[in-house]
Design a protein around this motif. Structure first.
Motif, PDB file in Angstrom:
ATOM      1  N   TYR A 194      18.342  -3.970 -29.453  1.00  0.00           N
ATOM      2  CA  TYR A 194      18.921  -4.935 -28.513  1.00  0.00           C
ATOM      3  C   TYR A 194      17.924  -6.038 -28.139  1.00  0.00           C
ATOM      4  CZ  TYR A 194      16.076  -2.870 -24.831  1.00  0.00           C
ATOM      5  OH  TYR A 194      15.016  -2.450 -24.087  1.00  0.00           O
ATOM      6  N   TYR A 212      26.846  -8.343 -32.503  1.00  0.00           N
ATOM      7  CA  TYR A 212      27.484  -7.028 -32.485  1.00  0.00           C
ATOM      8  C   TYR A 212      26.446  -6.020 -32.004  1.00  0.00           C
ATOM      9  CZ  TYR A 212      29.895  -9.852 -36.014  1.00  0.00           C
ATOM     10  OH  TYR A 212      30.490 -10.881 -36.700  1.00  0.00           O
ATOM     11  N   LEU A 213      26.722  -5.392 -30.873  1.00  0.00           N
ATOM     12  CA  LEU A 213      25.819  -4.398 -30.304  1.00  0.00           C
ATOM     13  C   LEU A 213      26.433  -3.018 -30.485  1.00  0.00           C
ATOM     14  CD1 LEU A 213      24.832  -6.198 -26.968  1.00  0.00           C
ATOM     15  CD2 LEU A 213      23.596  -6.194 -29.157  1.00  0.00           C
ATOM     16  N   LEU A 217      23.316  -1.960 -25.592  1.00  0.00           N
ATOM     17  CA  LEU A 217      23.113  -2.809 -24.420  1.00  0.00           C
ATOM     18  C   LEU A 217      22.320  -2.036 -23.351  1.00  0.00           C
ATOM     19  CD1 LEU A 217      23.671  -5.656 -23.401  1.00  0.00           C
ATOM     20  CD2 LEU A 217      25.766  -4.799 -22.340  1.00  0.00           C
ATOM     21  N   PHE A 224      22.391 -11.948 -22.917  1.00  0.00           N
ATOM     22  CA  PHE A 224      23.681 -11.918 -23.607  1.00  0.00           C
ATOM     23  C   PHE A 224      24.751 -12.637 -22.777  1.00  0.00           C
ATOM     24  CE2 PHE A 224      21.406  -8.160 -25.246  1.00  0.00           C
ATOM     25  CZ  PHE A 224      21.427  -8.464 -26.589  1.00  0.00           C
ATOM     26  N   LEU A 242      30.794 -11.929 -28.624  1.00  0.00           N
ATOM     27  CA  LEU A 242      30.044 -10.690 -28.447  1.00  0.00           C
ATOM     28  C   LEU A 242      30.985  -9.504 -28.608  1.00  0.00           C
ATOM     29  CD1 LEU A 242      27.454  -9.118 -27.454  1.00  0.00           C
ATOM     30  CD2 LEU A 242      28.452  -9.304 -25.151  1.00  0.00           C
ATOM     31  N   SER A 244      30.593  -5.363 -28.019  1.00  0.00           N
ATOM     32  CA  SER A 244      29.699  -4.317 -27.541  1.00  0.00           C
ATOM     33  C   SER A 244      30.391  -2.963 -27.621  1.00  0.00           C
ATOM     34  CB  SER A 244      29.266  -4.591 -26.096  1.00  0.00           C
ATOM     35  OG  SER A 244      28.399  -3.566 -25.629  1.00  0.00           O
ATOM     36  N   TYR A 246      30.020   1.021 -26.936  1.00  0.00           N
ATOM     37  CA  TYR A 246      29.186   1.797 -26.026  1.00  0.00           C
ATOM     38  C   TYR A 246      29.645   3.251 -25.963  1.00  0.00           C
ATOM     39  CZ  TYR A 246      33.043   1.083 -22.681  1.00  0.00           C
ATOM     40  OH  TYR A 246      34.276   1.062 -22.072  1.00  0.00           O
ATOM     41  N   THR A 251      24.446   2.243 -21.597  1.00  0.00           N
ATOM     42  CA  THR A 251      25.185   1.191 -22.314  1.00  0.00           C
ATOM     43  C   THR A 251      26.587   1.018 -21.734  1.00  0.00           C
ATOM     44  OG1 THR A 251      25.888   2.767 -24.022  1.00  0.00           O
ATOM     45  CG2 THR A 251      23.887   1.487 -24.442  1.00  0.00           C
ATOM     46  N   THR A 255      27.581  -2.526 -20.051  1.00  0.00           N
ATOM     47  CA  THR A 255      28.709  -3.229 -20.675  1.00  0.00           C
ATOM     48  C   THR A 255      29.771  -3.558 -19.636  1.00  0.00           C
ATOM     49  OG1 THR A 255      28.319  -2.207 -22.837  1.00  0.00           O
ATOM     50  CG2 THR A 255      30.523  -3.092 -22.435  1.00  0.00           C
ATOM     51  N   SER A 290      34.743  -5.313 -25.616  1.00  0.00           N
ATOM     52  CA  SER A 290      34.036  -4.073 -25.292  1.00  0.00           C
ATOM     53  C   SER A 290      34.844  -2.904 -25.850  1.00  0.00           C
ATOM     54  CB  SER A 290      33.854  -3.915 -23.781  1.00  0.00           C
ATOM     55  OG  SER A 290      35.086  -3.674 -23.134  1.00  0.00           O
TER      56      SER A 290
END
Length: 338
Positions: A194, A212-213, A217, A224, A242, A244, A246, A251, A255, A290
């Motif tokens: 990250y 792309y996480l 996070l 971000f 974005l 994310s 999680y 995270t 998020t 998300s």
């Protein structure tokens, strides 16, 4: 009367004067002439080819490491050029840059998360770049990528080093164009990667279109947030998107807090608390997505083709048609990797 000895002495003095002036001229020219540019220390280490494409192992002068004051010394950067890659009209090269997590390596992440396979299956006209970060350590530092313009220098170095006779011969029709420039950039990060992702958003020196996480996070939330908001409302090709994924814990908390702030700022957000309920259209259109994943931390990047689906839904310019968009509506099917 002028003697022979006198003439010889006069000639000698004149010659010495001329030599002195000539030497001074050479010295002056040497002082004013521009120094030749330093030779790059970047090189191709290995080339491997299979049905999916070409994997090139590079050592780069502008790799994240070595960096001043850092313990880490490995300058390795892996590049994958899919066999369907073709030169774009403007000769720019689209790039997916992946940052591996803690206690891993670039090569281990590339293999374990099947990064090459997922890019290949997305049919996107882009190359994959995986730089070595901290090797097998719980360390999120990213060396020269912390400095202003770090990502730009690394990607320019990648393209210049790939522009070699041996890589061009091995790549064949998938080779990048001579004198190619950096095109659209997507950044991917797993876990401790990250921080490298946040660093290149803040001062990488090259525009990043999408991030792309994958359960990543853990911190740098504000970097971000500011990046997504800066691209809010822009056309798909220039917005900042974005995604994310999680699990539970840090995270998840970060998020949820980030997306609450993004919605307050007017960002078009999509949420998925049961994985697979968002449609492919929603995954494509939203500015921030998300996804609460059912997978373990180590499996989130690959087991359900998460990176592949992010790339399918990206704003990268493709040259091949994909059937992925034939079913835009309704819950998207989840496909486990075999």
């Amino acid at each position: 009367m002028t003697t022979a000895n006198h003439l010889s002495r006069r000639a000698l003095l004149a010659g010495a004067s001329g030599l002195f002036l000539s030497t001074m001229g050479v010295r002056a020219a040497a002082q004013t002439a521009p120094a030749p540019p330093p030779r790059s220390r970047s090189r191709v280490v290995q080339i491997a080819k299979d049905a999916r494409g070409l994997t090139v192992t590079l050592e780069l002068e502008h790799a994240p490491f070595p960096a001043p004051g850092s313990y880490w010394r490995d300058a390795t950067v892996f590049v994958f050029i899919p066999s369907h890659h073709r030169v774009s009209r403007d000769t720019s090269v689209q790039t997916v840059v992946h940052f591996h997590g803690h206690n891993s390596t670039a090569e281990r992440a590339m293999n374990a998360h099947q990064l090459r396979e997922q890019l290949f299956e997305s049919k996107q006209n882009a190359i994959l770049v995986v730089p070595e970060l901290a090797v097998l350590a719980p360390d999120s530092s990213c060396g020269k990528l912390e400095a202003p313009g770090g990502l730009s220098r690394m990607l320019d170095d990648v393209l210049a080093t790939l522009d070699s006779p041996e890589v061009r011969a091995a790549a064949g029709p998938s080779a990048i164009a001579q004198g190619a420039t950096v095109g659209r950039v997507c950044v991917s990060a797993h876990s401790g990667g990250y921080h490298a992702a946040a660093a290149v958003l803040k001062n990488g020196g090259v525009p990043v279109q999408e991030v792309y996480l994958f359960d990543a996070l853990y911190s740098d939330v504000d970097a971000f947030k500011q990046w997504v908001i800066a691209g809010r409302g822009k056309p798909m090709g220039s917005r900042h998107k974005l995604v994310s994924y999680y699990t539970d814990g840090t995270t998840a908390w970060n998020t949820r807090a980030l997306f609450a702030d993004l919605e307050k700022a007017g960002v078009d957000c999509a949420h998925e608390v049961v994985e697979g309920t968002l449609s492919r259209e929603q995954l494509t259109r939203a500015e921030a997505v998300s996804i609460k994943t059912q997978l373990s931390h180590g499996a989130v990047t690959s087991e359900l083709n998460s990176l592949r689906d992010c790339l399918y839904a990206s704003a990268l310019r493709r040259t091949l048609r994909s059937s992925w968009f034939d079913a835009k509506k309704g819950a998207r099917p989840l496909e486990r990797r075999r």
